[in-house]
Motif scaffolding. Sequence first.
Motif, mmCIF file in Angstrom:
data_model
loop_
_atom_site.group_PDB
_atom_site.id
_atom_site.type_symbol
_atom_site.label_atom_id
_atom_site.label_comp_id
_atom_site.label_asym_id
_atom_site.label_seq_id
_atom_site.Cartn_x
_atom_site.Cartn_y
_atom_site.Cartn_z
ATOM 1 N N GLN A 272 39.499 42.984 41.619
ATOM 2 C CA GLN A 272 38.683 44.237 41.750
ATOM 3 C C GLN A 272 37.294 43.446 40.255
ATOM 4 O OE1 GLN A 272 40.193 47.304 40.371
ATOM 5 N NE2 GLN A 272 38.835 48.603 40.797
ATOM 6 N N ASP A 273 37.721 43.138 39.335
ATOM 7 C CA ASP A 273 37.012 43.094 38.802
ATOM 8 C C ASP A 273 35.971 41.388 39.059
ATOM 9 O OD1 ASP A 273 35.965 43.209 36.165
ATOM 10 O OD2 ASP A 273 36.293 41.373 35.391
ATOM 11 N N PHE A 274 36.434 40.985 39.687
ATOM 12 C CA PHE A 274 35.516 39.389 40.037
ATOM 13 C C PHE A 274 34.695 40.038 40.863
ATOM 14 C CE2 PHE A 274 35.029 35.885 42.717
ATOM 15 C CZ PHE A 274 34.580 34.788 41.834
ATOM 16 N N ARG A 275 35.446 40.970 41.818
ATOM 17 C CA ARG A 275 34.613 41.244 43.033
ATOM 18 C C ARG A 275 33.706 41.989 42.213
ATOM 19 N NH1 ARG A 275 36.614 41.662 49.262
ATOM 20 N NH2 ARG A 275 38.505 40.525 49.012
ATOM 21 N N ALA A 276 33.410 43.259 41.386
ATOM 22 C CA ALA A 276 32.248 43.468 41.199
ATOM 23 C C ALA A 276 31.564 43.252 40.083
ATOM 24 C CB ALA A 276 33.129 44.666 40.068
ATOM 25 N N PHE B 28 44.429 28.943 26.775
ATOM 26 C CA PHE B 28 44.421 29.744 28.794
ATOM 27 C C PHE B 28 44.376 30.722 29.098
ATOM 28 C CE2 PHE B 28 47.465 26.645 26.727
ATOM 29 C CZ PHE B 28 46.767 25.215 27.345
ATOM 30 N N GLY B 29 43.675 32.000 28.089
ATOM 31 C CA GLY B 29 43.209 32.495 29.223
ATOM 32 C C GLY B 29 42.196 32.090 29.984
ATOM 33 N N LEU B 30 41.971 33.617 30.921
ATOM 34 C CA LEU B 30 41.104 33.122 31.969
ATOM 35 C C LEU B 30 40.733 34.632 32.354
ATOM 36 C CD1 LEU B 30 43.543 32.487 34.539
ATOM 37 C CD2 LEU B 30 42.026 31.444 33.794
ATOM 38 N N CYS B 31 39.141 34.908 32.508
ATOM 39 C CA CYS B 31 38.490 35.806 31.662
ATOM 40 C C CYS B 31 36.712 35.428 33.568
ATOM 41 C CB CYS B 31 37.984 35.819 30.811
ATOM 42 S SG CYS B 31 35.893 35.664 30.003
ATOM 43 N N ASN B 32 36.619 36.572 33.524
ATOM 44 C CA ASN B 32 35.497 36.719 34.688
ATOM 45 C C ASN B 32 34.003 36.784 33.947
ATOM 46 O OD1 ASN B 32 37.115 36.511 36.851
ATOM 47 N ND2 ASN B 32 37.305 39.015 37.331
ATOM 48 N N VAL B 33 33.320 36.020 34.296
ATOM 49 C CA VAL B 33 31.818 36.014 33.344
ATOM 50 C C VAL B 33 30.295 36.452 34.444
ATOM 51 C CG1 VAL B 33 29.957 34.713 32.179
ATOM 52 C CG2 VAL B 33 33.189 34.690 31.527
ATOM 53 N N TRP B 34 29.701 36.869 34.177
ATOM 54 C CA TRP B 34 28.502 36.604 35.036
ATOM 55 C C TRP B 34 27.366 35.763 34.406
ATOM 56 C CZ3 TRP B 34 26.134 38.268 39.107
ATOM 57 C CH2 TRP B 34 24.530 38.342 39.489
ATOM 58 N N ILE B 35 26.915 35.089 35.132
ATOM 59 C CA ILE B 35 25.953 34.013 34.813
ATOM 60 C C ILE B 35 25.190 34.219 35.481
ATOM 61 C CG2 ILE B 35 25.214 31.685 35.098
ATOM 62 C CD1 ILE B 35 28.384 32.263 33.182
ATOM 63 N N MET C 56 31.444 31.326 42.528
ATOM 64 C CA MET C 56 30.702 32.391 43.487
ATOM 65 C C MET C 56 29.809 32.672 43.419
ATOM 66 S SD MET C 56 32.255 36.274 45.799
ATOM 67 C CE MET C 56 32.127 37.230 44.099
ATOM 68 N N ASP C 57 28.855 32.031 44.591
ATOM 69 C CA ASP C 57 27.064 31.960 44.166
ATOM 70 C C ASP C 57 26.968 33.391 44.589
ATOM 71 O OD1 ASP C 57 24.106 31.560 44.854
ATOM 72 O OD2 ASP C 57 24.290 30.159 45.912
ATOM 73 N N ALA D 126 33.827 37.762 52.943
ATOM 74 C CA ALA D 126 33.936 36.454 53.613
ATOM 75 C C ALA D 126 34.544 34.895 52.651
ATOM 76 C CB ALA D 126 32.762 35.872 54.741
ATOM 77 N N PHE D 127 33.794 35.498 51.544
ATOM 78 C CA PHE D 127 34.093 34.088 50.445
ATOM 79 C C PHE D 127 35.640 34.376 50.338
ATOM 80 C CE2 PHE D 127 34.680 33.049 46.118
ATOM 81 C CZ PHE D 127 34.460 32.211 45.669
ATOM 82 N N PHE D 128 36.492 35.365 49.839
ATOM 83 C CA PHE D 128 37.599 35.616 49.808
ATOM 84 C C PHE D 128 38.807 35.133 50.853
ATOM 85 C CE2 PHE D 128 36.629 38.159 45.640
ATOM 86 C CZ PHE D 128 37.858 37.898 44.828
#
Length: 192
Positions: free
Chosen positions: A109-113, A132-139, A156-157, A177-179
């Motif tokens: 949900q967070d990655f898609r958002a 070793f923690g994971l985190c979603n980031v906007w570039i 994901m572009d 489609a990416f997923f």
Amino acid sequence: MAYAAKDYSKLIGMEGFSQTLLNNHFTLYQGYVTNTNKFMDALATMLKEGKTGTPEYAELKRRFGWEFDGMRLHEYYFENLGGKGAIVKSGVLEKMIAASFGSYEAWEQDFRATGAMRGIGWAVLYQDPSTFGLCNVWINEHDVGHLAGCQPILIMDVFEHAYMIDYGLKRADYIEAFFKNINREAVEGRLA
Ligand SMILES: [Fe+2]
């Protein structure tokens, strides 16, 4: 040591990605490789010629990371596509994701958002090697927002060129489609 563009033509035929869209995307990627090499050559020449104090040198230096990251992020992106995208509940990836986000579903949900945010750029799942923690980031674009020392795990572009030919403004349909085409083996191989 010039960079060479890699061949991702094996991705042609992926469900939800037309050949026209992919070929356009490969051409764009090749442009980043060409420019990265061009910038490296130009900067090396200016260094030899004693032109490092010039505005031209400063602007090329400033722009270099944009071209380089444009090249490298596309490589991560194309390399994490071409799989079947299936979620394996007991998989290493899903377990590590759940450890950081509470559940796999919360991460997705967070990655898609993140990918649906307004603007052009990338959604990146990073791993911090110190925890070793994971985190979603906007570039933003290619170069703003990277986490120093962290490892990109899934990229994901979400520039418009990544989906508009096939989906118009429907970015969420592209993300769907990416997923479906995530290459889990490639993604898991990046985990520490
Ligand atoms: Fe792109």
